[in-house]
Enzyme design. Sequence first.
Site, PDB file in Angstrom:
ATOM      1  N   LYS A 189       9.658  -2.620  -4.216  1.00  0.00           N
ATOM      2  CA  LYS A 189      10.858  -1.789  -4.317  1.00  0.00           C
ATOM      3  C   LYS A 189      11.482  -1.833  -5.705  1.00  0.00           C
ATOM      4  CE  LYS A 189      11.923  -2.580   0.573  1.00  0.00           C
ATOM      5  NZ  LYS A 189      12.389  -3.737   1.341  1.00  0.00           N
ATOM      6  N   LYS A 197       9.172 -14.821  -5.901  1.00  0.00           N
ATOM      7  CA  LYS A 197      10.565 -14.500  -6.237  1.00  0.00           C
ATOM      8  C   LYS A 197      11.219 -15.635  -7.014  1.00  0.00           C
ATOM      9  CE  LYS A 197      11.207 -10.586  -3.771  1.00  0.00           C
ATOM     10  NZ  LYS A 197      10.943 -10.182  -2.394  1.00  0.00           N
ATOM     11  N   LYS A 251       1.142  -5.015  -6.053  1.00  0.00           N
ATOM     12  CA  LYS A 251       1.597  -4.272  -4.873  1.00  0.00           C
ATOM     13  C   LYS A 251       2.695  -3.289  -5.271  1.00  0.00           C
ATOM     14  CE  LYS A 251       4.604  -5.988  -2.253  1.00  0.00           C
ATOM     15  NZ  LYS A 251       5.589  -6.503  -1.326  1.00  0.00           N
TER      16      LYS A 251
HETATM   17  P1  TYM Z   1       9.997  -5.341   3.416  1.00  0.00           P
HETATM   18  O1  TYM Z   1      11.354  -4.755   3.548  1.00  0.00           O
HETATM   19  O2  TYM Z   1       9.618  -5.946   2.107  1.00  0.00           O
HETATM   20  O3  TYM Z   1       8.914  -4.256   3.770  1.00  0.00           O
HETATM   21  C1  TYM Z   1       8.986  -3.502   4.968  1.00  0.00           C
HETATM   22  C2  TYM Z   1       7.581  -3.264   5.503  1.00  0.00           C
HETATM   23  O4  TYM Z   1       6.812  -2.515   4.564  1.00  0.00           O
HETATM   24  C3  TYM Z   1       5.584  -3.199   4.289  1.00  0.00           C
HETATM   25  N1  TYM Z   1       5.204  -2.952   2.878  1.00  0.00           N
HETATM   26  C4  TYM Z   1       4.058  -2.394   2.489  1.00  0.00           C
HETATM   27  N2  TYM Z   1       3.020  -1.907   3.182  1.00  0.00           N
HETATM   28  C5  TYM Z   1       1.993  -1.373   2.474  1.00  0.00           C
HETATM   29  N3  TYM Z   1       1.969  -1.311   1.121  1.00  0.00           N
HETATM   30  C6  TYM Z   1       2.993  -1.787   0.377  1.00  0.00           C
HETATM   31  N4  TYM Z   1       2.964  -1.717  -0.951  1.00  0.00           N
HETATM   32  C7  TYM Z   1       4.110  -2.347   1.071  1.00  0.00           C
HETATM   33  N5  TYM Z   1       5.282  -2.896   0.659  1.00  0.00           N
HETATM   34  C8  TYM Z   1       5.925  -3.270   1.783  1.00  0.00           C
HETATM   35  C9  TYM Z   1       5.917  -4.667   4.534  1.00  0.00           C
HETATM   36  O5  TYM Z   1       4.767  -5.454   4.740  1.00  0.00           O
HETATM   37  C10 TYM Z   1       6.819  -4.577   5.748  1.00  0.00           C
HETATM   38  O6  TYM Z   1       6.062  -4.464   6.931  1.00  0.00           O
HETATM   39  N6  TYM Z   1      10.515  -9.764   5.663  1.00  0.00           N
HETATM   40  C11 TYM Z   1      10.338  -8.344   5.908  1.00  0.00           C
HETATM   41  C12 TYM Z   1      11.394  -7.761   6.848  1.00  0.00           C
HETATM   42  C13 TYM Z   1      11.534  -8.530   8.102  1.00  0.00           C
HETATM   43  C14 TYM Z   1      10.633  -8.510   9.209  1.00  0.00           C
HETATM   44  C15 TYM Z   1      11.189  -9.385  10.173  1.00  0.00           C
HETATM   45  C16 TYM Z   1       9.447  -7.830   9.470  1.00  0.00           C
HETATM   46  C17 TYM Z   1      12.548  -9.379   8.414  1.00  0.00           C
HETATM   47  N7  TYM Z   1      12.339  -9.880   9.655  1.00  0.00           N
HETATM   48  C18 TYM Z   1      10.564  -9.609  11.417  1.00  0.00           C
HETATM   49  C19 TYM Z   1       8.820  -8.068  10.702  1.00  0.00           C
HETATM   50  C20 TYM Z   1       9.361  -8.939  11.642  1.00  0.00           C
HETATM   51  C21 TYM Z   1      10.397  -7.602   4.585  1.00  0.00           C
HETATM   52  O7  TYM Z   1      11.022  -8.043   3.665  1.00  0.00           O
HETATM   53  O8  TYM Z   1       9.760  -6.389   4.581  1.00  0.00           O
END
Ligand code: TYM
Length: 327
Positions: free
Chosen positions: A197, A111, A194
């Site tokens: 979003k 990022k 990957k």
């Molecule tokens: P975030 O919002 O980017 O993504 C949410 C969840 O979706 C998974 N993910 C994917 N899985 C498979 N293929 C993909 N292309 C893909 N893109 C995203 C992510 O791995 C995630 O599980 N930092 C985290 C949010 C968070 C969190 C936490 C998670 C904040 N605190 C504590 C677990 C525990 C995030 O930005 O996920």
Amino acid sequence: MDRILSGIKPTGQLTLGNYIGAIKNFAKVQYEGETFLFIADLHALTLPIEPETLNKNSRDIAAYYLAAGLDPKHTSIFLQSDVSEHSELAIILQNYLYMGELSRMTQFKDKSSKMKEEAIGLGLFAYPVLMAADIVLYNANRIPVGEDQVQHVELARDVVKRMNNRYGKILAMPKAEMVKVGARIMSLSDPSKKMSKSDPKGDIYLSDSLEVMRKKIMSAVTDMGKEIKYDPINKPGISNLMTIMSSLSGKSFEEIEKEFVGKGYGDFKRAVADVVVNEMAPFKARYEEIIQSGLVDEVLSEGAKRAKVVAKETLTRVQHAIGLYRK
Ligand code: TYM
């Protein structure tokens, strides 16, 4: 009893990657323990976002959780910002995580490399500190995430080790767990990246209409040759589509390969599109119903109440251990 915890950041539109790697799996594992699922709205502030967008995205995630079958009577669903202990614990934990390790985080490097230094907020750098606080507050031992979040969970493990070595066993040790198939869904337009979003061509958004989803799959990048074969190195496009199909249909890669012997990419893509549309049609309909129903606010308020009880207990334990208390 297991404590399961995870969250999603309301920065953009959720993708099929989020659904397969996270949401669908949350619904599957929720009854295997006491489950806490939140919307990481404080994390969404680490990159510029409009207030209305943040607010709408947050409610959307809650509705998607419910549409996927998360049961608010069992699983506490809440906004991170509703439970102030997340922020309070992060202020403490920031003293036990170090500049060097934070600057090596892949997500931070990705990022920040696209930004001018003057525009990189401290929150983006300290992102994993807040995430460690999210995790340890609930004494969670199981953290279901997609592959890209494993490094952050590893850092949370490091901070738990440090705190427990210094102050006695005050925090539970978390462990990341991933779905067997689909922990990293790739972009349809560039299968070396990957699905994230922020790539309208390569992403399938949960908000896309069923027709648009179908179109995006039909125009997904494929590979040389014409065989349907799972081979992520030489056939990344087809392997990604096979992963999507396998995770949604439950069919193994071998079964899919057998089914499509002698058939072309066009037939295969049509079948993948059918599987996606069959899964998404009822899911999207439930989401619409939930958004109209006004249920989201009730669920979030109830979820925050339950989460707060556990979070407060942990924060107090940590404060006592490190000397922040009055006699
Ligand atoms: P975030 O919002 O980017 O993504 C949410 C969840 O979706 C998974 N993910 C994917 N899985 C498979 N293929 C993909 N292309 C893909 N893109 C995203 C992510 O791995 C995630 O599980 N930092 C985290 C949010 C968070 C969190 C936490 C998670 C904040 N605190 C504590 C677990 C525990 C995030 O930005 O996920």
